[in-house]
Motif scaffolding. Structure first.
Motif, mmCIF file in Angstrom:
data_model
loop_
_atom_site.group_PDB
_atom_site.id
_atom_site.type_symbol
_atom_site.label_atom_id
_atom_site.label_comp_id
_atom_site.label_asym_id
_atom_site.label_seq_id
_atom_site.Cartn_x
_atom_site.Cartn_y
_atom_site.Cartn_z
ATOM 1 N N HIS A 56 0.680 -1.106 -0.050
ATOM 2 C CA HIS A 56 0.112 -0.026 -0.091
ATOM 3 C C HIS A 56 0.815 1.173 -0.166
ATOM 4 O O HIS A 56 0.649 2.057 -0.659
ATOM 5 C CB HIS A 56 -1.034 0.034 1.141
ATOM 6 N N ASN A 107 -0.338 -3.435 -10.634
ATOM 7 C CA ASN A 107 -1.302 -3.789 -9.588
ATOM 8 C C ASN A 107 -1.685 -5.320 -9.648
ATOM 9 O O ASN A 107 -1.717 -5.650 -8.546
ATOM 10 C CB ASN A 107 -2.711 -2.940 -9.619
ATOM 11 N N GLU A 108 -2.026 -5.834 -10.677
ATOM 12 C CA GLU A 108 -2.283 -7.315 -10.751
ATOM 13 C C GLU A 108 -1.133 -8.051 -10.222
ATOM 14 O O GLU A 108 -1.138 -8.932 -9.440
ATOM 15 C CB GLU A 108 -2.641 -7.725 -12.155
ATOM 16 N N GLU A 155 -4.083 2.040 -0.861
ATOM 17 C CA GLU A 155 -4.653 1.200 -1.649
ATOM 18 C C GLU A 155 -5.781 1.745 -2.378
ATOM 19 O O GLU A 155 -6.058 1.490 -3.606
ATOM 20 C CB GLU A 155 -5.481 -0.070 -0.463
ATOM 21 N N ASN A 192 -2.072 -1.172 -14.639
ATOM 22 C CA ASN A 192 -3.034 -2.126 -14.174
ATOM 23 C C ASN A 192 -2.021 -3.571 -14.222
ATOM 24 O O ASN A 192 -2.566 -4.152 -13.326
ATOM 25 C CB ASN A 192 -4.114 -2.318 -15.153
ATOM 26 N N THR A 226 1.712 6.824 -6.737
ATOM 27 C CA THR A 226 0.592 7.784 -7.048
ATOM 28 C C THR A 226 1.220 9.427 -7.076
ATOM 29 O O THR A 226 0.944 10.044 -7.675
ATOM 30 C CB THR A 226 -0.465 7.515 -6.246
ATOM 31 N N ALA A 267 -4.059 3.171 -5.418
ATOM 32 C CA ALA A 267 -3.951 2.265 -6.484
ATOM 33 C C ALA A 267 -5.206 1.937 -7.499
ATOM 34 O O ALA A 267 -5.241 1.784 -8.654
ATOM 35 C CB ALA A 267 -3.212 1.180 -5.707
ATOM 36 N N ILE A 268 -6.376 1.745 -6.608
ATOM 37 C CA ILE A 268 -7.565 1.475 -7.282
ATOM 38 C C ILE A 268 -7.911 2.538 -8.274
ATOM 39 O O ILE A 268 -8.441 2.374 -9.346
ATOM 40 C CB ILE A 268 -8.432 0.993 -6.144
ATOM 41 N N LEU A 306 2.598 1.737 -3.411
ATOM 42 C CA LEU A 306 1.669 2.138 -4.522
ATOM 43 C C LEU A 306 1.136 3.541 -4.196
ATOM 44 O O LEU A 306 0.926 4.410 -5.256
ATOM 45 C CB LEU A 306 0.410 1.290 -4.247
ATOM 46 N N LEU A 336 -2.905 -6.304 -5.800
ATOM 47 C CA LEU A 336 -3.968 -5.762 -5.247
ATOM 48 C C LEU A 336 -5.080 -6.293 -5.472
ATOM 49 O O LEU A 336 -5.727 -6.539 -6.644
ATOM 50 C CB LEU A 336 -3.602 -4.278 -6.015
#
Length: 389
Positions: free
Chosen positions: A194, A333-334, A283, A330, A201, A286-287, A197, A338
């Motif tokens: 978390h 993240n995968e 988190e 993406n 950001t 990141a989403i 990420l 995440l």
């Protein structure tokens, strides 16, 4: 000849010591300020990891009295800050030492603001709203991502309105930060992910910010490079000093970048979520990041190309446009694992109008590269919500 001042940028960076063992210099720096008693702000997680106790031993060895404040939770609350202010004043403290992640550091910033300026912490929301200088801040970050140890930002949860708000002021820039990668070795996988990420950001939003500069760009790009190099590796090898050091350095660069270029729509929307549902900040960033990049795409194409060109030199990316960059985010993240979504965290369509309205008024919106309406923010939330079904 009259010259435009629109391209001028003021860069604010605290004094910091970076490297393994930096924390051991705390006693020297406290004595340099000629302080008799300090308040130490931390939390129970950092205390259980052993870092708070070690810091207190350093202070005792240096002959410095302290008052310990541990009543800090994730997304620090206004009432926690006010409780800390009462203790700070009752104990006649002269400075604030924070050891921990963003929550203890932001809480310490809030305590210093109110202890010096009076009133309530909610009185100081916004940009340059803190009139009087704060007590000395001496910070030791234990996570690699929030960068509160080098930034002009303090983020606080207003519990009466279920929202997070930003205080942006040079008065909350620490006087000294002792940035020691060794203390990140006890972070668990979730916290490592978390905060990593979050740092990514920070760097991306600073790089595409409409207040970016050549100086902030250098730090933002280096942060992005280091995160793509080290994040997946540190998740796989958490005991690696090399990868922990790489992520701590990335956090430092990202912090310098966003503290001076500010942030954007991702953070505005994330602050809204954090205040409403106590959503983990990194988190939620990141989403939301891929959806905000998609919205900003017409205004950041060239910036994305620059990032991809840099990553291509590292053997990481073969793409060349904003769509390629969004795909890369993406994919990261995968691969990083995440798994959480807005839906799983209890967000529904009925929550979106209120979330969007609060995000719209967040000061991070000012530096988003594309102007956005409340209705457009609602659409972005809806897309993120649908994607999580």
């Amino acid at each position: 000849m009259e010259k435009s001042l629109s391209d001028l940028r003021k860069i604010v960076v605290p004094e910091f010591v970076y490297g393994n063992g930096a924390r051991y210099l705390l006693g020297n720096y406290v004595n340099n300020f000629n302080l008799k008693k300090v308040m130490v702000v931390s939390d129970h997680g950092v205390q259980n990891a052993g870092w708070t106790g070690e810091l207190l031993d350093i202070l005792e060895t240096a002959g410095i009295a302290y008052s310990l404040f541990l009543d800090v939770t994730a997304n620090p609350k206004d009432f926690e800050i006010m409780k800390g202010v009462e203790q700070y004043l009752d104990e006649c403290c002269e400075a604030l030492v924070a050891i921990g992640g963003g929550s203890p550091m932001d809480c310490a910033k809030g305590i210093g603001i109110v202890a010096t300026n009076g009133g309530s912490i909610t009185d100081y929301e916004g940009v340059d709203e803190v009139p009087e200088p704060c007590p000395p801040y001496l910070f030791i970050p234990t996570t690699a991502g929030t960068s509160a140890d080098v930034s002009q930002f303090a983020i606080v949860t207003d519990c009466s309105d279920l929202r997070k708000f930003a205080i942006i002021s040079k008065t909350v820039v620490p006087d000294i930060s002792l940035i020691d990668p060794e203390v990140t070795m006890t972070m668990n996988r979730e916290l490592t992910l978390h905060t990593g990420l979050d740092a990514l950001t920070h760097a991306i939003e600073a790089f595409v910010s409409n207040a970016s500069s050549s100086v902030s760009d250098l730090h933002a790009m280096e942060a992005i490079r280091l995160i793509f190099k080290h994040l997946l590796s540190v998740l796989e090898h958490p005991d690696s000093s090399q990868h922990r050091t790489g992520m701590m350095e990335a956090s430092l660069h990202a912090g310098i970048a966003f503290s001076n270029a500010s942030l954007g729509l991702v953070h505005a929307m994330s602050h809204s979520l954090g205040g409403y549902k106590d959503f983990p900040h990194g988190e939620s960033n990141a989403i939301l990041l891929p959806f905000v990049l998609e919205f900003n795409k017409p205004f950041i194409e060239t910036r994305c190309e620059s990032i991809l060109h840099m990553l291509h030199k590292q053997g990481i990316s073969s793409g060349s446009n904003a769509d390629s960059f969004i795909y890369l985010i993406n994919d990261l993240n995968e691969k990083a694992g995440l798994r959480n979504t807005l839906r799983r965290s209890g967000i529904g369509s009925e929550d979106i109008p209120n979330l969007a309205k609060k995000a719209f008024h967040d000061p991070c919106m000012v530096t988003n590269p594309r102007e956005v309406s409340v209705e457009e923010i609602e659409v972005i939330y809806e897309k993120a919500l649908r994607d999580s079904e």
